[in-house]
Design an enzyme around this catalytic site. Structure first.
Site, PDB file in Angstrom:
ATOM      1  N   TRP A   1       0.874  -1.189  -0.092  1.00 21.18           N
ATOM      2  CA  TRP A   1      -0.212  -0.212   0.034  1.00 21.18           C
ATOM      3  C   TRP A   1       0.838   1.337   0.218  1.00 21.18           C
ATOM      4  O   TRP A   1       0.597   2.158  -0.594  1.00 21.18           O
ATOM      5  CB  TRP A   1      -0.900   0.124   1.089  1.00 21.18           C
ATOM      6  CG  TRP A   1      -2.229   0.865   1.020  1.00 21.18           C
ATOM      7  CD1 TRP A   1      -3.127   0.749   0.743  1.00 21.18           C
ATOM      8  CD2 TRP A   1      -1.982   2.373   2.095  1.00 21.18           C
ATOM      9  NE1 TRP A   1      -3.933   1.969   0.789  1.00 21.18           N
ATOM     10  CE2 TRP A   1      -3.178   2.923   1.403  1.00 21.18           C
ATOM     11  CE3 TRP A   1      -1.180   3.065   2.596  1.00 21.18           C
ATOM     12  CZ2 TRP A   1      -3.507   4.185   1.742  1.00 21.18           C
ATOM     13  CZ3 TRP A   1      -1.263   4.365   2.593  1.00 21.18           C
ATOM     14  CH2 TRP A   1      -2.605   4.952   2.534  1.00 21.18           C
ATOM     15  N   ASP A   2       1.837   1.174   0.699  1.00 26.13           N
ATOM     16  CA  ASP A   2       2.746   2.578   1.044  1.00 26.13           C
ATOM     17  C   ASP A   2       3.567   2.725  -0.479  1.00 26.13           C
ATOM     18  O   ASP A   2       3.491   3.914  -0.848  1.00 26.13           O
ATOM     19  CB  ASP A   2       3.890   2.037   1.880  1.00 26.13           C
ATOM     20  CG  ASP A   2       3.289   1.765   3.447  1.00 26.13           C
ATOM     21  OD1 ASP A   2       2.866   0.707   3.384  1.00 26.13           O
ATOM     22  OD2 ASP A   2       3.731   2.571   4.071  1.00 26.13           O
ATOM     23  N   THR A   3       4.012   1.754  -1.147  1.00 34.77           N
ATOM     24  CA  THR A   3       4.827   1.906  -2.530  1.00 34.77           C
ATOM     25  C   THR A   3       3.667   2.433  -3.360  1.00 34.77           C
ATOM     26  O   THR A   3       4.141   3.365  -4.122  1.00 34.77           O
ATOM     27  CB  THR A   3       5.234   0.601  -2.837  1.00 34.77           C
ATOM     28  OG1 THR A   3       5.970   0.212  -1.829  1.00 34.77           O
ATOM     29  CG2 THR A   3       5.950   0.708  -4.229  1.00 34.77           C
TER      30      THR A   3
END
Length: 607
Positions: A187-189
């Site tokens: 999700w972060d990436t």
């Protein structure tokens, strides 16, 4: 808190030992640079199994700056963040790992970069030159490799995509959130990559970082999970936008032409034409019509399978999806066409990949079981009529020589193995419904015990449950079983019509042997040894028909070639029509199916 400017979200899963300290340190840090009443700390408690929910509730009751956002079930790290962000009050949304691996002295820069400096997204980095981060090899090497792949494949300008120390403005989140598909560690990436693609201002700054606790780097999450997500995002951002209807139709037509050309590598076109010239053309055409009748039956059967799983679709659409899938198996090696169907039903009808693959697996189980029963029944009947010697000659290929004997013997061995495997699979599926042991979770937990492994286990459990639903429900089993018997009976009737086209009377013996030969040939096609099983089918057909009937070896091989060619041509023509109708490109379908990240793909094979 109507005046809240900053919302700090702490994603928490089983953090009973540290969550209170993390919250207290967060509050102490925030009061140093933010006015009173302008911030909140949200504990995004993600279906915890320990005392974290109780601790979070108690903290929220004693301090109005603290909020507890609870989820009854595991949402995953990304899912928990989105869930909490949607309930947050602040215009600046911040999150960081609860182990406080990143030095909290950087929190002010993180918050103010978005709140005051005009950046849409801010992220800490452990890989900028100014950083101070002690990274053991178990964490450092995979992290370097992952970030290099993201920069290369997804064209990101950032050095560190997975540092759990980020902030985003509410307006940017409202635009980017719906486009982020991952619910876990990627999700972060995905947030950072899509923020750059959309032109948002992204700030990356160096942070001091020290690992806390045990590393959760493992094979399941980092290789299968993150790697497939990189490919999925690349497809979404770089490939899919370029696939117009014209490109899709052109690529599909080109690949169908390629399928025909590939067939010529295994079948001499002139041989096929010569043999067909000696047969009654009207009966050859009739065989194609008979075989075509089996395709709507495939669609109806697939509809029954999906109905039992809770998905209700029209049989016409499902027939088209099967046509495209089978055409893919004639074009691509290693039965890659099997994944095409899961892609088509997902892309056109939003049926989850796990259910798509489970329905395909259930269909294959019924196919193999039906063909095995047909072959076994006829073999027993032939043995009972005193044809044991001829039957053994057929199975060993003693009357056939050259390449046909070799391919035929290979096909018989493969067919026997696949038949036993099909029976074993049905027994295992039925037996698994009568045991309380969770074999799926036990197996996966041996590879990994983190939250992503739990996610994979839940997906696979759903996959297995879908198959069990079809195979253990009495009425569904009966309907699908009867339709499977009808489908493969039409397959044999096609071969019998080709026999008649070559002038052979359809005696009871020839009919029985045809059932046996076609069944063994189709079982042999399961393993991806040749495109479309070309060669294996003909070999099995020939070494069985020649010893057991008055048909010569040459005639049996010719009939097998024409029979298989008729079936492949019908499949390809149906594939062309279906690709035009559903606007599906085989290239798109195969590449997308190969990037599936749910760990459920079961290459059972194509019959």
């Amino acid at each position: 808190m109507v005046d809240t400017q900053v919302s700090i979200v702490l994603p928490a899963y089983n953090e009973e030992d540290s969550i209170e300290q993390t919250v207290m340190i967060s509050l102490e840090t925030l009061v140093d640079f933010l006015p009173t009443g302008t911030f909140e700390v949200i504990i995004a408690e993600d279906g915890c199994e320990d005392r974290t929910p109780d601790i979070a509730t108690q903290l929220a009751e004693t301090d109005d700056r603290i909020r507890h956002v609870h989820s009854d079930e595991r949402l995953g790290r990304g899912g928990a963040l989105e869930f909490a962000f949607n309930q947050a009050n602040g215009e600046t949304l911040v999150y960081y790992d609860t182990d406080l691996a990143t030095d909290m002295r950087h929190l002010e820069e993180l918050v103010e970069s978005v709140r005051l400096d005009g950046y849409d997204v801010a992220t800490g980095s452990r890989w900028l030159p100014e950083h101070q981060a002690e990274r053991p090899a178990k964490r450092g090497i995979p992290s370097l490799g992952f970030n290099m792949l993201v920069r290369t494949i997804l064209r990101s300008d950032l050095k560190d995509h997975q540092c759990g120390f980020k902030a985003i403005s509410r307006s940017a989140f409202e635009q980017l959130g719906p486009s982020i598909k991952d619910e876990h560690w990627f999700w972060d990436t995905e947030l950072l990559v899509k923020a750059q693609r959309e032109g948002f201002r992204v700030k990356e700054f160096s942070v001091d970082w020290e690992p806390k606790g045990d590393s959760k780097v493992d094979l399941v999450r980092d290789v299968f999970g993150m790697g497939s997500q990189i490919l999925r995002t690349f497809w979404e951002l770089s490939v899919s936008p370029r696939i117009t209807q014209r490109v899709s139709l052109g690529a599909g037509t080109l690949l169908v032409a390629l399928a025909i050309l590939l067939m010529t590598q295994y079948l001499n076109p002139q041989t096929i034409l010569n043999e067909m010239a000696g047969a009654a053309p009207e009966l050859v055409v009739l065989s194609a019509i008979i075989y075509s009748v089996s395709w709507p039956l495939r669609g109806l059967r697939y509809r029954d399978i999906l109905n039992s799983m809770g998905f209700h679709e029209q049989w016409e659409f499902l027939t088209g999806a099967i046509f495209i899938s089978q055409t893919g198996n004639l074009v691509f090696p290693a039965r890659l066409g099997d994944g095409v169907r899961a892609y088509v039903v997902k892309a056109r009808r939003s049926i989850p990949y796990a259910s798509g693959f489970a329905s395909l697996a259930a269909e294959r189980v019924f196919d193999l079981l039906t063909i095995t029963v047909l072959a076994g029944t006829v073999m027993i009947g032939l043995a009972a009529t005193g044809s044991v010697g001829e039957l053994m000659s057929a199975l060993t290929g003693e009357m056939v020589g050259g390449d046909t004997k070799q391919s035929g013997q290979t096909a018989v061995y493969v067919a026997a193995a696949v038949g036993f495997a099909a029976i074993g699979a049905v027994v295992a599926i039925i037996a698994s419904t009568h045991t309380e042991a969770n074999l799926v979770r036990t197996t996966i937990s041996r590879l990994s015990d983190d939250s992503y492994a739990d996610y994979v286990a839940r997906i696979v459990e759903g996959f297995v449950a879908d198959i069990q639903t079809v195979t253990t429900d009495g009425s569904t089993f009966a309907r699908v079983g009867i339709s499977s018997l009808a489908i493969w009976t039409f397959d044999v009737l096609t071969a019998l019509t080709v026999f008649a086209a070559f002038g052979y009377p359809l005696t009871p013996l020839l009919v029985a042997v045809s059932f046996f030969a076609v069944s063994v040939g189709n079982l042999a096609k399961v393993l991806p040894l040749t495109p479309g099983g070309v060669g294996l089918y003909e070999g099995a057909f020939t070494i069985i028909v020649a010893p057991l009937t008055p048909v010569s070896v040459a005639a049996a091989l010719s009939i097998a070639i024409v029979d298989h060619a008729v079936k492949n041509i019908v499949t390809i023509l149906g594939g062309i029509v279906s690709m035009v109708w559903l606007n599906v490109s085989l290239t798109t379908a195969v590449e997308q199916a190969q990037t599936v990240d749910e760990g459920t793909k079961d290459q059972i094979g194509d019959t």
